[in-house]
Design a protein around this motif. Structure first.
Motif, PDB file in Angstrom:
ATOM      1  N   LEU A  41     -51.791  10.286  53.951  1.00 29.52           N
ATOM      2  CA  LEU A  41     -50.709  10.084  53.001  1.00 29.52           C
ATOM      3  C   LEU A  41     -50.792  11.088  51.853  1.00 29.52           C
ATOM      4  CD1 LEU A  41     -50.469   6.181  52.766  1.00 29.52           C
ATOM      5  CD2 LEU A  41     -49.118   7.759  54.154  1.00 29.52           C
ATOM      6  N   ASN A  42     -49.745  11.078  51.023  1.00 25.09           N
ATOM      7  CA  ASN A  42     -49.648  11.943  49.844  1.00 25.09           C
ATOM      8  C   ASN A  42     -49.644  13.419  50.258  1.00 25.09           C
ATOM      9  OD1 ASN A  42     -49.662   9.630  48.183  1.00 25.09           O
ATOM     10  ND2 ASN A  42     -51.885   9.536  48.273  1.00 25.09           N
ATOM     11  N   GLU A  43     -50.506  14.235  49.681  1.00 22.90           N
ATOM     12  CA  GLU A  43     -50.473  15.681  49.907  1.00 22.90           C
ATOM     13  C   GLU A  43     -51.507  16.148  50.933  1.00 22.90           C
ATOM     14  OE1 GLU A  43     -48.155  17.644  48.511  1.00 22.90           O
ATOM     15  OE2 GLU A  43     -47.322  15.787  47.690  1.00 22.90           O
TER      16      GLU A  43
END
Length: 221
Positions: free
Chosen positions: A90-92
């Motif tokens: 998830l995220n970056e």
């Protein structure tokens, strides 16, 4: 960090067998399932280690020969690393890995073709998964409930995550003109065009996914 500070160490890492052990960790093995545990920090560090192992001409030849990129990219289209089983990408996270691959391709031109080929082939695997999923969705009766419906919903979620993963990787790689031609030659553009239709769900699921806010994988691709 040690190899980046002193490239001479790269030779000893290869000679001692440490590099071979690291590359073996990435190998999917007979089962076809990726070996690395779904730990964000570990996955994020893999491209950096590969880049460091390629700092010397001899090291880059060893990496090209081992070709760890298909095994690395398998992490981004395997349910073990996707929700609901894991939140490790998830995220970056995927963008960071894409940046690492971009660095490898910029610093070691001989690895551009293997990386692009691995990405294209991985995306074609996602295309195959999407084709199978759409077929099951079209054949599923609206009254079907229970385990079968849940499985199909989970697979649809996985497909969206896989597409978003590769979209984020490509965002980091294709900003360089030097990478576009080998990507197209490897069949990457064809893979994108084949994948896109499967990201648009059919039937009742369509309205739930049509928004780019609820389905960023469509807008990213």
């Amino acid at each position: 960090d040690v190899m980046n500070s002193d490239p001479h160490i790269v030779h000893y890492v290869h000679e001692s067998g440490l590099a071979k052990s690291f590359l073996k960790m990435l190998d999917s093995g007979p089962s076809g399932d990726p070996s690395p545990p779904p730990v964000p920090e570990l996955i994020m560090s893999i491209p950096s280690v590969l880049a460091a192992l390629s700092l010397t001409e001899a090291g880059s030849k060893e990496i090209k020969k081992a070709n760890p990129f298909p095994s690395l990219l398998k992490l981004f289209y395997h349910p073990k690393y996707a929700m609901p089983k894991s939140r490790c990408l998830l995220n970056e996270m995927t963008s960071i890995v894409g940046t690492g691959l971009d660095e490898i391709m910029r610093n070691v031109p001989s690895l551009r073709q293997p990386v692009c080929k691995a990405i294209a082939e991985a995306m074609l695997e996602v295309v195959s998964f999407g084709s199978s999923l759409v077929s099951r969705e079209e054949n599923m009766n609206s009254e079907v409930r229970g385990a079968i419906a849940t499985e199909i919903d989970n697979d649809r979620s996985c497909l969206m995550q896989y597409a978003l993963n590769f979209g984020q990787i490509l965002e980091q790689i294709l900003h360089s003109e030097d990478h576009c031609e080998p990507f197209v030659q490897a069949g990457g553009l064809d893979a994108i065009l084949k994948l896109y239709p499967y990201l648009m769900p059919t039937g009742e699921a369509f309205l739930a996914h049509i928004s780019c806010l609820s389905c960023p994988s469509v807008s990213t691709i």
